[in-house]
Design an enzyme around this catalytic site. Structure first.
Site, short mmCIF file in Angstrom:
data_model
loop_
_atom_site.label_atom_id
_atom_site.label_comp_id
_atom_site.label_asym_id
_atom_site.label_seq_id
_atom_site.Cartn_x
_atom_site.Cartn_y
_atom_site.Cartn_z
N LYS A 28 -10.99 -0.42 -3.37
CA LYS A 28 -10.39 0.92 -3.25
C LYS A 28 -9.77 1.36 -4.57
O LYS A 28 -9.96 2.50 -5.00
CB LYS A 28 -9.35 0.90 -2.13
CG LYS A 28 -8.72 2.24 -1.84
CD LYS A 28 -8.30 2.36 -0.39
CE LYS A 28 -7.07 1.56 -0.05
NZ LYS A 28 -5.83 2.09 -0.66
N SER A 29 -9.03 0.47 -5.21
CA SER A 29 -8.36 0.85 -6.47
C SER A 29 -9.39 1.25 -7.53
O SER A 29 -9.22 2.26 -8.23
CB SER A 29 -7.54 -0.34 -6.99
OG SER A 29 -6.47 -0.60 -6.12
N ARG A 33 -10.30 5.10 -9.30
CA ARG A 33 -10.27 5.23 -10.76
C ARG A 33 -11.64 5.62 -11.31
O ARG A 33 -11.75 6.33 -12.30
CB ARG A 33 -9.78 3.91 -11.38
CG ARG A 33 -8.27 3.70 -11.18
CD ARG A 33 -7.88 2.24 -11.35
NE ARG A 33 -6.45 1.98 -11.31
CZ ARG A 33 -5.71 1.93 -10.19
NH1 ARG A 33 -6.26 2.13 -9.00
NH2 ARG A 33 -4.42 1.66 -10.26
N GLY A 101 -1.73 7.18 -1.17
CA GLY A 101 -0.74 7.20 -2.24
C GLY A 101 -1.39 7.03 -3.60
O GLY A 101 -1.01 7.67 -4.57
N SER A 174 4.80 -1.07 -9.96
CA SER A 174 3.85 -0.16 -9.32
C SER A 174 2.71 0.22 -10.25
O SER A 174 2.91 0.86 -11.28
CB SER A 174 4.56 1.12 -8.86
OG SER A 174 3.59 2.09 -8.51
N ASP A 327 -0.54 -5.87 -1.12
CA ASP A 327 -1.16 -5.29 0.07
C ASP A 327 -1.54 -6.34 1.12
O ASP A 327 -2.00 -5.99 2.21
CB ASP A 327 -2.43 -4.51 -0.33
CG ASP A 327 -2.07 -3.24 -1.10
OD1 ASP A 327 -0.96 -2.72 -0.90
OD2 ASP A 327 -2.90 -2.77 -1.89
N LYS A 354 5.19 1.59 1.55
CA LYS A 354 3.73 1.70 1.56
C LYS A 354 3.32 2.73 2.62
O LYS A 354 4.13 3.55 3.02
CB LYS A 354 3.12 0.33 1.85
CG LYS A 354 3.39 -0.69 0.76
CD LYS A 354 2.70 -0.31 -0.52
CE LYS A 354 3.02 -1.28 -1.64
NZ LYS A 354 2.49 -0.82 -2.93
N ARG A 358 6.07 -1.73 5.86
CA ARG A 358 5.21 -2.81 6.35
C ARG A 358 5.99 -4.02 6.87
O ARG A 358 5.47 -4.78 7.70
CB ARG A 358 4.21 -3.23 5.26
CG ARG A 358 3.12 -2.20 5.11
CD ARG A 358 2.05 -2.56 4.11
NE ARG A 358 0.93 -1.63 4.23
CZ ARG A 358 0.02 -1.43 3.29
NH1 ARG A 358 0.08 -2.08 2.16
NH2 ARG A 358 -0.96 -0.56 3.51
N ARG A 403 -3.77 -1.24 7.04
CA ARG A 403 -3.61 -2.69 6.92
C ARG A 403 -2.80 -3.28 8.06
O ARG A 403 -2.97 -4.45 8.43
CB ARG A 403 -3.00 -3.06 5.56
CG ARG A 403 -3.87 -2.61 4.39
CD ARG A 403 -3.56 -3.32 3.11
NE ARG A 403 -4.00 -2.55 1.96
CZ ARG A 403 -5.27 -2.42 1.57
NH1 ARG A 403 -6.24 -3.02 2.23
NH2 ARG A 403 -5.58 -1.68 0.53
C1 S3P Z 1 -2.61 0.54 -5.93
C2 S3P Z 1 -1.35 0.08 -6.23
C3 S3P Z 1 -0.44 -0.48 -5.24
C4 S3P Z 1 -1.15 -0.84 -3.94
C5 S3P Z 1 -2.10 0.24 -3.51
C6 S3P Z 1 -3.16 0.46 -4.57
C7 S3P Z 1 -3.45 1.08 -7.00
O1 S3P Z 1 0.57 0.47 -4.94
O2 S3P Z 1 -0.21 -1.09 -2.92
O3 S3P Z 1 -2.74 -0.11 -2.30
O4 S3P Z 1 -4.67 1.23 -6.82
O5 S3P Z 1 -2.91 1.36 -8.09
P1 S3P Z 1 1.92 0.60 -5.81
O6 S3P Z 1 1.58 1.11 -7.13
O7 S3P Z 1 2.78 1.54 -5.02
O8 S3P Z 1 2.49 -0.80 -5.84
#
Ligand code: S3P
Length: 450
Positions: A28-29, A33, A101, A174, A327, A354, A358, A403
């Site tokens: 996902k991350s 991006r 987020g 973060s 996560d 989150k 959680r 999750r």
């Molecule tokens: C993420 C960063 C994390 C993670 C989220 C994905 C990202 O959040 O919990 O699922 O892709 O940069 P935080 O930056 O709030 O820690």
């Protein structure tokens, strides 16, 4: 909690051995991006293995709204025709980032140093989450923002017409905040510097370098210092997104607690900033092996093999590992409930902001299924009941959190009685094939209260 369509109640029944190959979706991350950096490059970025979950599809829509052309071929290959750094157009509609987020915070950063205005919103979960952690550093570039009380969405961001570069020490661990500042720094002249005390996932740094930006990373007494030279021309890339270690966690953890299981999860991204869960599981005594370790597209990748592990022990999870498994604490707590002895998790305050709180969400649902949990502001602990010892039989709330929903479904697979969740709908944000994939391994996750 409402905000995600009609609730989809789900029940996970205790099941026999889980066996087979679990091909989990793309990371996902990295998927978010890929779309955002593709939109900021000049020319066509081609992406395979993109996660086609709701979170990422919302980001694809947003990139279109900012002027990039984003298309999908029938075989699942995505094409992004970028507009170049500083080339974002002003969207004519509100940008709805759904549950994500990562989507909203990274996109806010990416548009913050262009002379355009955009309004962002999301579902009930996202609209309750703190955004000041991103808008505070963006203000240093000259970006303005107006949101609801407490810095919540819906929120309007007025991009800086004359941005100045920034030096910013991220106050919370973060990757989203770090990434928002780096993406904003792309369109500021000179060097933008981000300092993080604890290393968080570093996909943004790696991918910016891959797209041809000048980025350096140094370890210093202050922490990791990331320096980005602004206003590069980003070169389009061909990206193969590795499979998501955070999604792999569900079939892996399920295999560890269901008697007789043996599951292979191929092609998992094992970037050290993401792999903390797997180190923790091994310390607990999990039969978990890395096979065929290799590097793909600049990321370490391996096939994970998880086998039933009846003698896992509760441990004290090192707090310095938190960022690399942030996560995964919900599903770790399910394994902890099936281990012997207490598992203590400290330094995890971020879990409270989150998609849901959680710690609270898992504590409530675990207790409803007969597991004893203690919690404080930034820690929680689970008393293991030994393998197969969890009574189950309870109904859990998912609080619009994918999750949380998936973790309780894993709990049911190894419990004595079925575990229910009020709404499994959010699972589609990150793992749209969760039900067929787990079903294919032998799990019995059914819709409605069946
Ligand atoms: C993420 C960063 C994390 C993670 C989220 C994905 C990202 O959040 O919990 O699922 O892709 O940069 P935080 O930056 O709030 O820690």
């Amino acid at each position: 909690m409402s905000g995600h369509g009609t609730p989809i109640p789900m029940t996970s029944h205790p099941c026999g051995p889980l066996a087979g190959v679990a091909e989990v979706p793309g990371d996902k991350s990295i998927s978010h991006r890929s779309l955002i950096l593709g939109a900021l490059a000049v020319g066509e970025t081609v992406i395979t293995g993109l996660l086609e979950g709701e979170d990422v599809l919302d980001t694809a829509k947003a990139m279109r709204a900012f002027g990039a052309e984003v298309t999908r071929e029938d075989d699942g290959t995505w094409h992004v025709h970028g507009v170049g750094v500083g080339g974002f157009a002003e969207p004519d509609q509100v940008i709805d980032c759904g549950n994500s987020g990562t989507g909203v915070r990274l996109i806010m950063g990416a548009m913050a140093t262009s002379p355009i205005t955009a309004t962002f919103t999301g579902d009930a979960s996202l609209n309750g989450r703190p955004m000041a952690r991103v808008t505070d550093p963006l203000a240093l570039f000259g970006t303005q923002s107006v949101g609801r009380n407490g810095g919540r969405l819906p929120m309007t961001i007025v991009g800086a017409a004359d941005p100045v570069p920034v030096r910013y020490a991220v106050p919370v661990p973060s990757a989203q905040v770090k990434s928002a500042v780096l993406l904003a720094g792309l369109n500021a002249p000179g060097e933008t510097v981000v300092i993080e005390k604890e290393a968080t996932r570093d996909h943004t740094e790696r991918m910016l370098a891959g797209f041809g930006a000048q980025v350096s990373v140094e370890d210093s007494d202050e922490g990791r210092v990331i320096t980005l030279t602004g206003q590069p021309e980003l070169r389009p890339q061909t990206i193969a997104v590795p499979r998501d270690p955070s999604s792999a966690a569900f079939p892996v953890c399920a295999a560890l607690i269901v008697p007789g299981s043996d599951v292979l999860v191929p092609g998992i991204g094992l970037n050290p900033t993401r792999a903390g869960l797997y180190a923790t599981l091994r310390e607990m005594g999990a039969d978990l092996t890395y096979e065929n370790e290799r590097e793909e597209g600049g990321e370490p990748v391996a096939d994970l093999r998880a086998r039933y592990s009846p003698d896992m022990q509760g441990i004290e999870v090192p707090p310095e590992r938190a960022a690399s498994m942030i996560d995964e604490y919900p599903v770790l707590s399910v394994v902890a409930a099936n281990a012997n002895g207490k598992t203590m998790m400290r330094g995890v305050k971020e879990l409270r902001v989150k998609e849901s709180d959680r710690i609270d969400a898992m504590a409530q649902g675990l207790r409803a299924n007969g597991v004893s949990v203690e919690e404080g502001d930034d820690w929680w602990s689970v008393d293991g009941m030994g393998i197969g010892g969890v009574p189950g039989g309870g109904t859990c709330e998912s609080f619009l959190d994918h999750r949380i929903a998936m973790s309780f479904m894993v709990l049911g697979m190894g419990a004595k009685a079925p575990v229910k969740v009020d709404d499994g709908g959010p699972i589609a944000t990150s793992f749209p094939i969760f039900e067929p994939l787990m079903g294919g391994l032998g799990a019995r996750v059914l819709r409605a209260n069946r």
